[in-house]
Design a protein around this motif. Structure first.
Motif, PDB file in Angstrom:
ATOM      1  N   ASP A   1       0.877  -1.164   0.000  1.00  0.00           N
ATOM      2  CA  ASP A   1       0.000   0.000   0.000  1.00  0.00           C
ATOM      3  C   ASP A   1       0.915   1.214   0.000  1.00  0.00           C
ATOM      4  OD1 ASP A   1       0.900   0.328   2.593  1.00  0.00           O
ATOM      5  OD2 ASP A   1      -1.043  -0.076   3.539  1.00  0.00           O
ATOM      6  N   ARG A   2       0.372   2.383   0.295  1.00  0.00           N
ATOM      7  CA  ARG A   2       1.220   3.559   0.118  1.00  0.00           C
ATOM      8  C   ARG A   2       2.348   3.662   1.136  1.00  0.00           C
ATOM      9  NH1 ARG A   2      -3.296   6.056   2.260  1.00  0.00           N
ATOM     10  NH2 ARG A   2      -2.985   6.991   4.308  1.00  0.00           N
TER      11      ARG A   2
ATOM     12  N   SER B   1       1.065   4.442  -5.144  1.00  0.00           N
ATOM     13  CA  SER B   1       1.927   4.769  -6.273  1.00  0.00           C
ATOM     14  C   SER B   1       3.297   5.255  -5.856  1.00  0.00           C
ATOM     15  CB  SER B   1       1.268   5.874  -7.068  1.00  0.00           C
ATOM     16  OG  SER B   1       1.052   6.964  -6.216  1.00  0.00           O
ATOM     17  N   GLY B   2       3.451   5.662  -4.648  1.00  0.00           N
ATOM     18  CA  GLY B   2       4.775   6.126  -4.242  1.00  0.00           C
ATOM     19  C   GLY B   2       4.807   7.594  -3.961  1.00  0.00           C
ATOM     20  N   SER B   3       4.651   8.411  -4.986  1.00  0.00           N
ATOM     21  CA  SER B   3       4.764   9.831  -4.711  1.00  0.00           C
ATOM     22  C   SER B   3       4.292  10.667  -5.888  1.00  0.00           C
ATOM     23  CB  SER B   3       6.215  10.181  -4.412  1.00  0.00           C
ATOM     24  OG  SER B   3       6.990   9.906  -5.544  1.00  0.00           O
TER      25      SER B   3
ATOM     26  N   GLY C   1      -0.743   0.735   7.901  1.00  0.00           N
ATOM     27  CA  GLY C   1      -1.101  -0.143   6.800  1.00  0.00           C
ATOM     28  C   GLY C   1      -0.164  -1.334   6.718  1.00  0.00           C
ATOM     29  N   VAL C   2       0.226  -1.682   5.484  1.00  0.00           N
ATOM     30  CA  VAL C   2       1.057  -2.865   5.266  1.00  0.00           C
ATOM     31  C   VAL C   2       2.350  -2.816   6.077  1.00  0.00           C
ATOM     32  CG1 VAL C   2       2.471  -4.015   3.513  1.00  0.00           C
ATOM     33  CG2 VAL C   2       0.112  -3.424   2.994  1.00  0.00           C
ATOM     34  N   ALA C   3       2.867  -1.602   6.282  1.00  0.00           N
ATOM     35  CA  ALA C   3       4.136  -1.472   7.011  1.00  0.00           C
ATOM     36  C   ALA C   3       4.040  -2.021   8.437  1.00  0.00           C
ATOM     37  CB  ALA C   3       4.582  -0.013   7.026  1.00  0.00           C
TER      38      ALA C   3
ATOM     39  N   PRO D   1       8.757  -0.368   5.395  1.00  0.00           N
ATOM     40  CA  PRO D   1       8.199   0.907   4.958  1.00  0.00           C
ATOM     41  C   PRO D   1       8.936   1.385   3.709  1.00  0.00           C
ATOM     42  CG  PRO D   1       9.348   1.135   7.076  1.00  0.00           C
ATOM     43  CD  PRO D   1       9.455  -0.288   6.669  1.00  0.00           C
ATOM     44  N   THR D   2       8.228   2.024   2.826  1.00  0.00           N
ATOM     45  CA  THR D   2       8.869   2.516   1.608  1.00  0.00           C
ATOM     46  C   THR D   2       8.074   3.682   1.047  1.00  0.00           C
ATOM     47  OG1 THR D   2       9.457   1.989  -0.684  1.00  0.00           O
ATOM     48  CG2 THR D   2       7.634   0.768   0.249  1.00  0.00           C
ATOM     49  N   GLU D   3       8.764   4.551   0.344  1.00  0.00           N
ATOM     50  CA  GLU D   3       8.062   5.632  -0.348  1.00  0.00           C
ATOM     51  C   GLU D   3       7.803   5.249  -1.790  1.00  0.00           C
ATOM     52  OE1 GLU D   3       9.967   9.357   0.292  1.00  0.00           O
ATOM     53  OE2 GLU D   3       9.202   9.365   2.345  1.00  0.00           O
ATOM     54  N   GLU D   4       8.322   4.123  -2.218  1.00  0.00           N
ATOM     55  CA  GLU D   4       8.149   3.668  -3.610  1.00  0.00           C
ATOM     56  C   GLU D   4       7.587   2.247  -3.628  1.00  0.00           C
ATOM     57  OE1 GLU D   4       8.364   5.227  -6.335  1.00  0.00           O
ATOM     58  OE2 GLU D   4       9.348   7.089  -5.733  1.00  0.00           O
ATOM     59  N   PRO D   5       6.373   2.059  -3.114  1.00  0.00           N
ATOM     60  CA  PRO D   5       5.858   0.684  -2.971  1.00  0.00           C
ATOM     61  C   PRO D   5       5.686  -0.046  -4.302  1.00  0.00           C
ATOM     62  CG  PRO D   5       4.151   2.309  -2.445  1.00  0.00           C
ATOM     63  CD  PRO D   5       5.427   3.057  -2.592  1.00  0.00           C
ATOM     64  N   ILE D   6       5.170   0.646  -5.324  1.00  0.00           N
ATOM     65  CA  ILE D   6       4.968  -0.054  -6.599  1.00  0.00           C
ATOM     66  C   ILE D   6       6.317  -0.435  -7.198  1.00  0.00           C
ATOM     67  CG2 ILE D   6       4.126   0.207  -8.973  1.00  0.00           C
ATOM     68  CD1 ILE D   6       1.747   1.731  -7.872  1.00  0.00           C
ATOM     69  N   GLU D   7       7.286   0.472  -7.044  1.00  0.00           N
ATOM     70  CA  GLU D   7       8.640   0.191  -7.546  1.00  0.00           C
ATOM     71  C   GLU D   7       9.198  -1.077  -6.894  1.00  0.00           C
ATOM     72  OE1 GLU D   7       8.988   2.424  -9.954  1.00  0.00           O
ATOM     73  OE2 GLU D   7      10.563   1.000 -10.510  1.00  0.00           O
TER      74      GLU D   7
END
Ligand code: IKT
Length: 352
Positions: A35-36, A69-71, A86-88, A95-101
């Motif tokens: 997720d985001r 989507s990330g950002s 969420g998923v994190a 945790p990530t700022e670029e989940p789709i990536e």
């Protein structure tokens, strides 16, 4: 069929329930979810129970799917009104700022990706598909989008999908999706189809939290609102609209892609398809029986109407996520047979 490794983009109601349903299906192994806020990847298979327990009651107020989507401009743009992990929150996730990536980077052994993201910008899902294509992904992409106009945007990408080896299955939820496929089957009795009427009933009292994204998308179909309004409104504003209708909202002439998906399969003209229904957030009972009625003329000159009804006891979650995974498997079969491009639910049924 051989084993299918799949990923889910978005862990709101649809993403989480799809993961849950997949544990009861054969040959399906979820290996990534995001997720985001985070992404969980395990090539041996995610622990779905742990992921669901970590995210249950722990999703953002937009359903937790909006900005996976990330950002920047890739966000679907829903106004954020709360912060949740969420998923994190899952021990399997980072945790990530670029989940789709993160999912794209892990996609070498991913056979199919279910895009369970809301589409408050019409080109959002097509742009997600672009990212997979640009990264050289070869596999299946499946979405549960609603709006008719998005199908053209995907069709415009057919050459690119074919060149990359992507099989894109679009509109694979309930409507479009399950009910589009039912209409395609019901049309088989006829040599000419005059009308397809899709009428749905959904009771979402206990399921409201899980399905905020879907309700928000539905509000955009009311004559006094549009998709931009629905994207910009706060949760409280959405709830105020629902209250104006005393919790029971009837929708007519919804822009649902069943129309173009039936037309592109050669079954009838898009203008001969209507989609409407009743959403009741005050009860879990369906306010009306979900029905598909296909009227046409047979080869021997009779005019008839074939009807297909869903049981009142089967939930929206069952009728969206079961078919989504069924269409995902159908997409994987096509992909493994070397068939690439854009497929709608009716294309995966008997031809007309
Ligand atoms: C969708 O998610 O496919 C669309 C929603 C309607 C679901 C119909 C399910 C019917 C049933 O379970 O009987 C809605 C338009 N958001």
């Amino acid at each position: 069929m051989d084993e299918v490794n799949f990923a889910v983009l978005g862990c709101g109601g649809i993403g989480r329930r799809t993961l849950e349903v997949s544990t009861d299906k054969e040959h399906l192994t979820p290996v990534a979810a995001c997720d985001r806020n985070g992404a969980a990847v395990d090539h041996d298979g995610l622990d779905v129970d742990e992921l669901l327990a970590a995210t249950e009651g722990n999703i953002a107020s937009d359903g937790g799917t909006a900005a996976a989507s990330g950002s920047g401009t890739d966000s679907s743009g829903v106004k954020q009104t709360g912060e949740n992990a969420g998923v994190a929150a899952s021990v399997q996730a980072d945790p990530t700022e670029e989940p789709i990536e993160e999912v794209i980077e892990a996609s070498d052994d991913i056979d199919a990706v279910l895009i369970a993201l809301p589409n408050f910008e019409h080109d959002f899902i097509p742009r997600v598909a672009d990212r997979f294509a640009e990264a050289g992904y070869e596999g299946v992409l499946v979405d549960v989008l609603k709006r008719s106009r998005v199908i053209d945007m995907l069709d415009d990408r057919t050459d690119e999908f074919e060149a990359e080896g992507i099989t894109f299955v679009c509109g694979a939820g309930a409507t479009p999706g399950f009910l589009t496929g039912a209409a395609a089957i019901a049309a088989q009795s006829f040599v000419e189809v005059h009308e397809v009427e899709i009428w749905w009933g959904v009771g979402l009292k206990s399921g409201y939290e899980d399905n905020r994204g879907t309700v928000r998308e539905d509000i955009a179909h009311l004559p006094e609102y549009d998709i931009d309004d629905a994207r910009e409104m706060s949760d409280a504003e959405i709830e105020a609209v629902i209250d104006e209708y005393d919790g029971v909202i009837e929708f007519e002439d919804m822009e649902h892609a069943d129309d173009v998906l039936l037309e592109r399969a050669g079954i009838c003209d898009a203008e001969d398809v209507t989609v409407g229904g009743i959403l009741d957030v005050t009860s879990d009972e369906k306010p009306t029986t979900t029905t598909v009625r296909v009227t046409g003329t047979t080869f021997d000159g009779e005019t008839g109407t074939n009807s297909f009804e869903l049981d009142d006891a089967t939930s929206m979650a069952a009728n969206v996520n079961g078919p989504a995974l069924g269409y995902l498997k159908a997409g994987v079969r096509r992909n493994r047979a070397g068939e690439y491009g854009v497929f709608g639910p009716a294309d995966l049924m008997p031809g007309f």
